[in-house]
Design a protein around this motif. Structure first.
Motif, PDB file in Angstrom:
ATOM      1  N   ASP A   8       0.925  -1.125  -0.201  1.00 43.49           N
ATOM      2  CA  ASP A   8       0.240  -0.098  -0.169  1.00 43.49           C
ATOM      3  C   ASP A   8       1.004   1.312   0.017  1.00 43.49           C
ATOM      4  O   ASP A   8       0.517   2.237  -0.728  1.00 43.49           O
ATOM      5  CB  ASP A   8      -0.919   0.034   1.250  1.00 43.49           C
ATOM      6  N   MET A   9       1.892   1.141   0.765  1.00 40.26           N
ATOM      7  CA  MET A   9       2.634   2.437   0.960  1.00 40.26           C
ATOM      8  C   MET A   9       3.507   2.602  -0.620  1.00 40.26           C
ATOM      9  O   MET A   9       3.744   3.643  -1.028  1.00 40.26           O
ATOM     10  CB  MET A   9       4.034   2.155   1.901  1.00 40.26           C
ATOM     11  N   GLN A  10       3.913   1.685  -1.262  1.00 41.19           N
ATOM     12  CA  GLN A  10       4.493   1.765  -2.640  1.00 41.19           C
ATOM     13  C   GLN A  10       3.410   2.351  -3.651  1.00 41.19           C
ATOM     14  O   GLN A  10       3.822   3.278  -4.595  1.00 41.19           O
ATOM     15  CB  GLN A  10       4.922   0.289  -3.037  1.00 41.19           C
ATOM     16  N   ARG A  11       2.186   1.834  -3.603  1.00 42.40           N
ATOM     17  CA  ARG A  11       1.185   2.215  -4.340  1.00 42.40           C
ATOM     18  C   ARG A  11       1.114   3.677  -3.926  1.00 42.40           C
ATOM     19  O   ARG A  11       0.888   4.500  -4.889  1.00 42.40           O
ATOM     20  CB  ARG A  11      -0.149   1.821  -4.174  1.00 42.40           C
ATOM     21  N   PHE A  12       0.793   4.194  -2.888  1.00 43.56           N
ATOM     22  CA  PHE A  12       0.738   5.562  -2.564  1.00 43.56           C
ATOM     23  C   PHE A  12       1.991   6.284  -3.017  1.00 43.56           C
ATOM     24  O   PHE A  12       1.731   7.413  -3.662  1.00 43.56           O
ATOM     25  CB  PHE A  12       0.760   5.497  -1.057  1.00 43.56           C
ATOM     26  N   LEU A  13       3.042   5.961  -2.916  1.00 49.21           N
ATOM     27  CA  LEU A  13       4.247   6.881  -3.198  1.00 49.21           C
ATOM     28  C   LEU A  13       4.329   6.884  -4.813  1.00 49.21           C
ATOM     29  O   LEU A  13       4.699   7.883  -5.308  1.00 49.21           O
ATOM     30  CB  LEU A  13       5.682   6.341  -2.793  1.00 49.21           C
ATOM     31  N   VAL A  14       4.154   5.873  -5.375  1.00 46.37           N
ATOM     32  CA  VAL A  14       3.914   5.931  -7.010  1.00 46.37           C
ATOM     33  C   VAL A  14       2.933   6.900  -7.573  1.00 46.37           C
ATOM     34  O   VAL A  14       3.245   7.535  -8.257  1.00 46.37           O
ATOM     35  CB  VAL A  14       3.973   4.431  -7.492  1.00 46.37           C
ATOM     36  N   SER A  15       1.948   6.684  -6.686  1.00 43.42           N
ATOM     37  CA  SER A  15       0.519   7.585  -7.398  1.00 43.42           C
ATOM     38  C   SER A  15       0.971   9.080  -6.963  1.00 43.42           C
ATOM     39  O   SER A  15       0.724   9.833  -7.640  1.00 43.42           O
ATOM     40  CB  SER A  15      -0.535   7.193  -6.528  1.00 43.42           C
ATOM     41  N   ALA A  21       4.310  14.663 -10.995  1.00 49.01           N
ATOM     42  CA  ALA A  21       4.946  14.903 -12.478  1.00 49.01           C
ATOM     43  C   ALA A  21       4.033  15.464 -13.595  1.00 49.01           C
ATOM     44  O   ALA A  21       4.090  16.104 -14.072  1.00 49.01           O
ATOM     45  CB  ALA A  21       5.401  13.625 -13.026  1.00 49.01           C
ATOM     46  N   MET A  22       2.565  14.931 -13.381  1.00 47.55           N
ATOM     47  CA  MET A  22       1.519  15.334 -14.304  1.00 47.55           C
ATOM     48  C   MET A  22       1.422  16.882 -13.703  1.00 47.55           C
ATOM     49  O   MET A  22       0.976  17.623 -14.866  1.00 47.55           O
ATOM     50  CB  MET A  22       0.248  14.387 -13.955  1.00 47.55           C
ATOM     51  N   SER A  23       1.162  17.061 -12.622  1.00 51.62           N
ATOM     52  CA  SER A  23       0.985  18.717 -12.043  1.00 51.62           C
ATOM     53  C   SER A  23       2.195  19.362 -13.114  1.00 51.62           C
ATOM     54  O   SER A  23       1.747  20.667 -13.417  1.00 51.62           O
ATOM     55  CB  SER A  23       0.991  18.719 -10.645  1.00 51.62           C
ATOM     56  N   ALA A  24       3.429  19.022 -12.844  1.00 51.70           N
ATOM     57  CA  ALA A  24       4.534  19.844 -13.207  1.00 51.70           C
ATOM     58  C   ALA A  24       4.421  19.981 -15.116  1.00 51.70           C
ATOM     59  O   ALA A  24       4.537  21.200 -15.375  1.00 51.70           O
ATOM     60  CB  ALA A  24       5.675  19.259 -13.030  1.00 51.70           C
ATOM     61  N   THR A  25       3.976  18.831 -15.668  1.00 49.36           N
ATOM     62  CA  THR A  25       3.706  18.887 -16.880  1.00 49.36           C
ATOM     63  C   THR A  25       2.800  19.812 -17.266  1.00 49.36           C
ATOM     64  O   THR A  25       2.912  20.718 -18.112  1.00 49.36           O
ATOM     65  CB  THR A  25       3.453  17.409 -17.346  1.00 49.36           C
ATOM     66  N   CYS A  26       1.660  20.014 -16.733  1.00 48.25           N
ATOM     67  CA  CYS A  26       0.427  20.789 -17.042  1.00 48.25           C
ATOM     68  C   CYS A  26       0.800  22.289 -16.733  1.00 48.25           C
ATOM     69  O   CYS A  26       0.438  23.174 -17.513  1.00 48.25           O
ATOM     70  CB  CYS A  26      -0.827  20.384 -16.100  1.00 48.25           C
ATOM     71  N   VAL A  27       1.421  22.510 -15.599  1.00 45.32           N
ATOM     72  CA  VAL A  27       2.085  23.736 -15.436  1.00 45.32           C
ATOM     73  C   VAL A  27       2.986  24.359 -16.401  1.00 45.32           C
ATOM     74  O   VAL A  27       2.671  25.472 -17.117  1.00 45.32           O
ATOM     75  CB  VAL A  27       2.709  23.868 -13.766  1.00 45.32           C
TER      76      VAL A  27
END
Length: 51
Positions: A8-15, A21-27
């Motif tokens: 669960d921790m790995q899923r949380f960190l990857v997400s 990354a998606m936010s930075a790309t959109c900005v």
């Protein structure tokens, strides 16, 4: 009851990393055209010639 384990921790960190990354790309995608719109055509020609 919910148990927060390593998977669960790995899923949380990857997400989280993917969301950042998606936010930075959109900005950057939004800033690029806005920055280009504030540059006059003459400045754009000078910048292209300088490359």
């Amino acid at each position: 009851m919910f148990k927060f384990d390593k998977t669960d921790m790995q899923r949380f960190l990857v997400s989280g990393v993917a969301a950042l990354a998606m936010s930075a790309t959109c900005v950057f995608a939004a800033v690029g055209p806005a920055k280009a719109a504030t540059t006059s055509p003459t400045q754009q020609v000078i910048q292209i010639a300088a490359r």
